[in-house]
Design a protein around this motif. Structure first.
Motif, mmCIF file in Angstrom:
data_model
loop_
_atom_site.group_PDB
_atom_site.id
_atom_site.type_symbol
_atom_site.label_atom_id
_atom_site.label_comp_id
_atom_site.label_asym_id
_atom_site.label_seq_id
_atom_site.Cartn_x
_atom_site.Cartn_y
_atom_site.Cartn_z
ATOM 1 N N ARG A 145 -2.461 -11.615 12.676
ATOM 2 C CA ARG A 145 -2.096 -12.070 11.333
ATOM 3 C C ARG A 145 -2.588 -11.091 10.267
ATOM 4 N NH1 ARG A 145 -2.721 -17.305 13.943
ATOM 5 N NH2 ARG A 145 -4.897 -17.513 13.335
ATOM 6 N N ARG A 146 -3.766 -10.503 10.487
ATOM 7 C CA ARG A 146 -4.235 -9.490 9.531
ATOM 8 C C ARG A 146 -3.321 -8.270 9.555
ATOM 9 N NH1 ARG A 146 -9.252 -10.933 11.864
ATOM 10 N NH2 ARG A 146 -9.358 -8.917 12.934
ATOM 11 N N ALA A 147 -2.848 -7.892 10.734
ATOM 12 C CA ALA A 147 -1.921 -6.757 10.843
ATOM 13 C C ALA A 147 -0.604 -7.072 10.128
ATOM 14 C CB ALA A 147 -1.675 -6.421 12.310
ATOM 15 N N ILE A 148 -0.142 -8.292 10.266
ATOM 16 C CA ILE A 148 1.096 -8.693 9.576
ATOM 17 C C ILE A 148 0.905 -8.598 8.071
ATOM 18 C CG2 ILE A 148 2.605 -10.670 9.073
ATOM 19 C CD1 ILE A 148 2.207 -11.502 12.052
ATOM 20 N N LEU A 149 -0.224 -9.072 7.561
ATOM 21 C CA LEU A 149 -0.487 -8.992 6.123
ATOM 22 C C LEU A 149 -0.513 -7.533 5.659
ATOM 23 C CD1 LEU A 149 -3.213 -11.740 5.616
ATOM 24 C CD2 LEU A 149 -0.805 -11.841 4.959
ATOM 25 N N ALA A 150 -1.109 -6.664 6.456
ATOM 26 C CA ALA A 150 -1.148 -5.241 6.103
ATOM 27 C C ALA A 150 0.263 -4.662 6.043
ATOM 28 C CB ALA A 150 -2.006 -4.477 7.104
ATOM 29 N N MET A 151 1.121 -5.075 6.959
ATOM 30 C CA MET A 151 2.504 -4.610 6.947
ATOM 31 C C MET A 151 3.233 -5.084 5.689
ATOM 32 S SD MET A 151 3.386 -5.336 10.963
ATOM 33 C CE MET A 151 5.129 -5.403 10.704
ATOM 34 N N LEU A 152 2.968 -6.318 5.295
ATOM 35 C CA LEU A 152 3.651 -6.893 4.132
ATOM 36 C C LEU A 152 3.121 -6.348 2.807
ATOM 37 C CD1 LEU A 152 4.077 -10.581 5.339
ATOM 38 C CD2 LEU A 152 5.842 -8.805 5.167
ATOM 39 N N LEU A 153 2.009 -5.614 2.852
ATOM 40 C CA LEU A 153 1.525 -4.949 1.643
ATOM 41 C C LEU A 153 2.542 -3.927 1.155
ATOM 42 C CD1 LEU A 153 -2.247 -4.198 2.267
ATOM 43 C CD2 LEU A 153 -1.287 -5.445 0.342
ATOM 44 N N GLU A 154 3.256 -3.322 2.092
ATOM 45 C CA GLU A 154 4.231 -2.288 1.760
ATOM 46 C C GLU A 154 5.459 -2.862 1.061
ATOM 47 O OE1 GLU A 154 3.648 0.991 2.311
ATOM 48 O OE2 GLU A 154 1.669 0.390 3.040
ATOM 49 N N ASP A 155 6.031 -3.930 1.636
ATOM 50 C CA ASP A 155 7.266 -4.485 1.089
ATOM 51 C C ASP A 155 7.596 -5.788 1.824
ATOM 52 O OD1 ASP A 155 9.473 -4.654 -0.527
ATOM 53 O OD2 ASP A 155 10.609 -3.079 0.465
#
Length: 119
Positions: free
Chosen positions: A17-27
């Motif tokens: 879930r932390r990795a998903i949040l990091a991905m969504l930081l971009e767009d």
């Protein structure tokens, strides 16, 4: 879990879930794009997304036939405020400390015996 802060910390406890949040930081991303880098089923990724949505960390919306995920920028504010209450989570300016030490070490003060010697 009825406490929103509990839900946020519970959601953040999982590395996926932390990795998903990091991905969504971009767009914003489609669910299928979010799932792509993970070696798990789309259903498993969808469960992670549901946990993030229930914690208020992301929102999901349907655009045509595609479900999109969007990071909620203010969602971590309460957790951040709670952690800052301990005072130990303040950012340390290591670059500033390095500049200060370099200036102090390069510029001998009047108490330095080497500064009073003449050649």
């Amino acid at each position: 879990m009825s406490n929103p802060l509990d839900q946020v910390f519970s959601a953040l406890a999982d590395p996926t879930r932390r990795a998903i949040l990091a991905m969504l930081l971009e767009d914003d991303m489609a669910v299928t794009d979010v799932a792509e880098p993970f070696s798990m089923s789309l259903a498993a990724v969808s469960k992670h997304l549901c946990v993030l949505a229930e914690a208020g960390l992301i929102t999901q919306e349907k655009r045509g036939r595609v479900k999109w995920c969007k990071l909620e920028p203010d969602a971590l504010r309460a957790a951040s405020v709670w952690m800052q209450g301990f005072g130990q989570f303040e950012a340390v300016d290591l670059d500033g400390l390095e500049r200060f030490l370099a200036a102090e070490l390069d510029d001998p003060g009047p108490d330095d015996p080497a500064s009073s010697l003449s050649v």
